[in-house]
Design an enzyme around this catalytic site. Structure first.
Site, PDB file in Angstrom:
ATOM      1  N   TYR A 156      38.172  55.137  16.116  1.00 41.54           N
ATOM      2  CA  TYR A 156      38.360  56.403  16.846  1.00 41.54           C
ATOM      3  C   TYR A 156      38.913  57.493  15.923  1.00 41.54           C
ATOM      4  CZ  TYR A 156      40.000  59.361  20.772  1.00 41.54           C
ATOM      5  OH  TYR A 156      40.237  60.389  21.651  1.00 41.54           O
ATOM      6  N   LYS A 184      37.257  61.061  14.956  1.00 48.67           N
ATOM      7  CA  LYS A 184      37.915  62.331  15.281  1.00 48.67           C
ATOM      8  C   LYS A 184      38.230  63.138  14.026  1.00 48.67           C
ATOM      9  CE  LYS A 184      37.831  61.986  19.758  1.00 48.67           C
ATOM     10  NZ  LYS A 184      36.931  62.863  20.517  1.00 48.67           N
TER      11      LYS A 184
HETATM   12  P1  NDP Z   1      37.135  60.083  30.063  1.00 42.05           P
HETATM   13  O1  NDP Z   1      36.990  58.648  29.692  1.00 42.05           O
HETATM   14  O2  NDP Z   1      37.944  60.456  31.241  1.00 42.05           O
HETATM   15  O3  NDP Z   1      35.682  60.740  30.226  1.00 42.05           O
HETATM   16  C1  NDP Z   1      34.722  60.555  29.213  1.00 42.05           C
HETATM   17  C2  NDP Z   1      33.532  61.416  29.493  1.00 42.05           C
HETATM   18  O4  NDP Z   1      32.581  61.215  28.430  1.00 42.05           O
HETATM   19  C3  NDP Z   1      32.826  61.046  30.796  1.00 42.05           C
HETATM   20  O5  NDP Z   1      32.331  62.233  31.376  1.00 42.05           O
HETATM   21  C4  NDP Z   1      31.678  60.167  30.318  1.00 42.05           C
HETATM   22  O6  NDP Z   1      30.538  60.217  31.165  1.00 42.05           O
HETATM   23  C5  NDP Z   1      31.333  60.849  28.998  1.00 42.05           C
HETATM   24  N1  NDP Z   1      30.587  59.977  28.094  1.00 42.05           N
HETATM   25  C6  NDP Z   1      30.994  58.806  27.543  1.00 42.05           C
HETATM   26  N2  NDP Z   1      30.016  58.307  26.767  1.00 42.05           N
HETATM   27  C7  NDP Z   1      28.968  59.182  26.842  1.00 42.05           C
HETATM   28  C8  NDP Z   1      27.679  59.231  26.278  1.00 42.05           C
HETATM   29  N3  NDP Z   1      27.237  58.278  25.448  1.00 42.05           N
HETATM   30  N4  NDP Z   1      26.870  60.272  26.585  1.00 42.05           N
HETATM   31  C9  NDP Z   1      27.291  61.250  27.425  1.00 42.05           C
HETATM   32  N5  NDP Z   1      28.510  61.268  27.997  1.00 42.05           N
HETATM   33  C10 NDP Z   1      29.338  60.244  27.702  1.00 42.05           C
HETATM   34  O7  NDP Z   1      37.661  60.797  28.717  1.00 42.05           O
HETATM   35  P2  NDP Z   1      38.703  61.996  28.521  1.00 42.05           P
HETATM   36  O8  NDP Z   1      38.428  63.082  29.467  1.00 42.05           O
HETATM   37  O9  NDP Z   1      40.042  61.415  28.428  1.00 42.05           O
HETATM   38  O10 NDP Z   1      38.301  62.449  27.043  1.00 42.05           O
HETATM   39  C11 NDP Z   1      37.425  63.521  26.772  1.00 42.05           C
HETATM   40  C12 NDP Z   1      37.450  63.811  25.278  1.00 42.05           C
HETATM   41  O11 NDP Z   1      38.783  64.123  24.875  1.00 42.05           O
HETATM   42  C13 NDP Z   1      37.016  62.621  24.418  1.00 42.05           C
HETATM   43  O12 NDP Z   1      36.289  63.074  23.308  1.00 42.05           O
HETATM   44  C14 NDP Z   1      38.337  62.031  23.978  1.00 42.05           C
HETATM   45  O13 NDP Z   1      38.213  61.311  22.779  1.00 42.05           O
HETATM   46  C15 NDP Z   1      39.182  63.288  23.810  1.00 42.05           C
HETATM   47  N6  NDP Z   1      40.607  63.053  23.872  1.00 42.05           N
HETATM   48  C16 NDP Z   1      41.182  62.454  24.981  1.00 42.05           C
HETATM   49  C17 NDP Z   1      42.540  62.234  25.000  1.00 42.05           C
HETATM   50  C18 NDP Z   1      43.224  61.580  26.172  1.00 42.05           C
HETATM   51  O14 NDP Z   1      44.408  61.236  26.045  1.00 42.05           O
HETATM   52  N7  NDP Z   1      42.587  61.419  27.305  1.00 42.05           N
HETATM   53  C19 NDP Z   1      43.388  62.604  23.861  1.00 42.05           C
HETATM   54  C20 NDP Z   1      42.693  63.258  22.785  1.00 42.05           C
HETATM   55  C21 NDP Z   1      41.346  63.457  22.804  1.00 42.05           C
HETATM   56  P3  NDP Z   1      30.267  59.158  32.364  1.00 42.05           P
HETATM   57  O15 NDP Z   1      31.175  59.615  33.515  1.00 42.05           O
HETATM   58  O16 NDP Z   1      28.846  59.302  32.671  1.00 42.05           O
HETATM   59  O17 NDP Z   1      30.659  57.804  31.840  1.00 42.05           O
END
Ligand code: NDP
Length: 269
Positions: free
Chosen positions: A176, A180
């Site tokens: 990860y 990132k």
């Molecule tokens: P969630 O797990 O809540 O949501 C992930 C989202 O990504 C969902 O909408 C999912 O879609 C989508 N997704 C996953 N794989 C794919 C794919 N192959 N193609 C298209 N869509 C995909 O994640 P967060 O909201 O927590 O995270 C969002 C971003 O922020 C990420 O990049 C994460 O790394 C980053 N981030 C998050 C942090 C945290 O603490 N939460 C901290 C720092 C960064 P579906 O619903 O269809 O599965």
């Protein structure tokens, strides 16, 4: 006049006016992984600023439709687009449909991401590839399809969601953090290439955020994490979404930057 032409005629290559209540009116934004968590908040925030938002998802069709319904109930415009951002063909087809349905693209938010946390000793080759392809290679695929459309407008905003983990590293997250950190290097290089075309490329680096990703962290680990955060709380997704809006609407002279929204867990620059 078709929907595509209608959208096209209302926005120009000039920057949005941040003093307007809907500065993104007439612009089209794609948010990858917009069905849940941070992405859903970003979709709502950009729609509230007037953008027509394309909510991408891979599995969560119902959740994505729910985000669109919320946006429409608030008077905004949005639609869903299925597509696995880790697959080049899916991405190309999805942006083809965006072009067909909306005639333009102005803002791309690369937000989709997954975790496959393991200590390096236990990490499989599959764990590595899934995370690199979904979190990093996807950003290249989406930009590859989006940039020609942004160039057509003479204005564009690309906002990549990285993480403080890409800056600091984290136990159990070699895959990860590599993805990132890769996003940050990609962001700066693309920013240099696109600056002369009035397209900015920036990153947002959230700290821990209250989403399903955070809920998947065991409670005893959550406690330890909260102790490490100077603000002693995790972010709300809306706090990250406001940073994205800033780059889309107000950050005209900012490119190749990363905005740390992390409660103080990482203060380097
Ligand atoms: P969630 O797990 O809540 O949501 C992930 C989202 O990504 C969902 O909408 C999912 O879609 C989508 N997704 C996953 N794989 C794919 C794919 N192959 N193609 C298209 N869509 C995909 O994640 P967060 O909201 O927590 O995270 C969002 C971003 O922020 C990420 O990049 C994460 O790394 C980053 N981030 C998050 C942090 C945290 O603490 N939460 C901290 C720092 C960064 P579906 O619903 O269809 O599965």
């Amino acid at each position: 006049m078709g929907a595509a032409m209608e959208t096209k005629s209302r926005a120009s290559s000039t920057a949005p006016d941040p003093t307007q209540s809907k500065p993104l009116l007439g612009r089209v934004a794609v948010v990858t992984g917009g069905s849940r968590g941070i992405g859903a908040s970003i979709a709502r925030e950009l729609a509230a600023s007037g953008a027509t938002v394309v909510v991408n998802y891979v599995r969560g069709a119902e959740a994505a439709a729910g985000v669109v319904a919320q946006i429409e109930a608030a008077g905004g415009r949005a639609s869903t687009e299925a597509g696995d951002v880790s697959k080049a063909d899916d991405v190309e087809a999805m942006f083809g449909r965006v072009k067909e349905n909306h005639g333009r693209l102005d803002v791309l938010v690369n937000n989709a991401g997954i975790l496959r946390d393991k200590t390096f000793k236990k990490m499989s080759i599959t764990d590595w590839h899934e995370v690199i392809e979904t979190n990093l290679t996807s950003v290249m695929y989406c930009c590859h399809s989006a940039v020609p459309m942004l160039l057509e407008n003479g204005w564009g905003r690309i906002i990549n969601i990285s993480s403080f983990v890409g800056q600091l590293g984290n136990f159990g997250q070699t895959n990860y953090s590599a993805a990132k950190a890769g996003i940050l290097g990609f962001t700066k290089s693309l920013a240099i290439e696109l600056a002369r075309f009035n397209i900015t490329v920036n990153a947002v680096c959230p700290g821990f955020v209250e989403t399903e990703m955070w809920k998947s962290v065991p409670p005893n680990v959550q406690e330890k994490i909260l102790e490490r955060i100077p603000m002693h709380r995790v972010a709300k997704p809306e706090e990250i979404a406001r940073g994205v809006r800033f780059f889309a609407v107000e950050g005209d002279y900012m490119t190749g930057q990363s905005l740390n929204i992390n409660g103080g867990i990482y203060m380097g620059w």
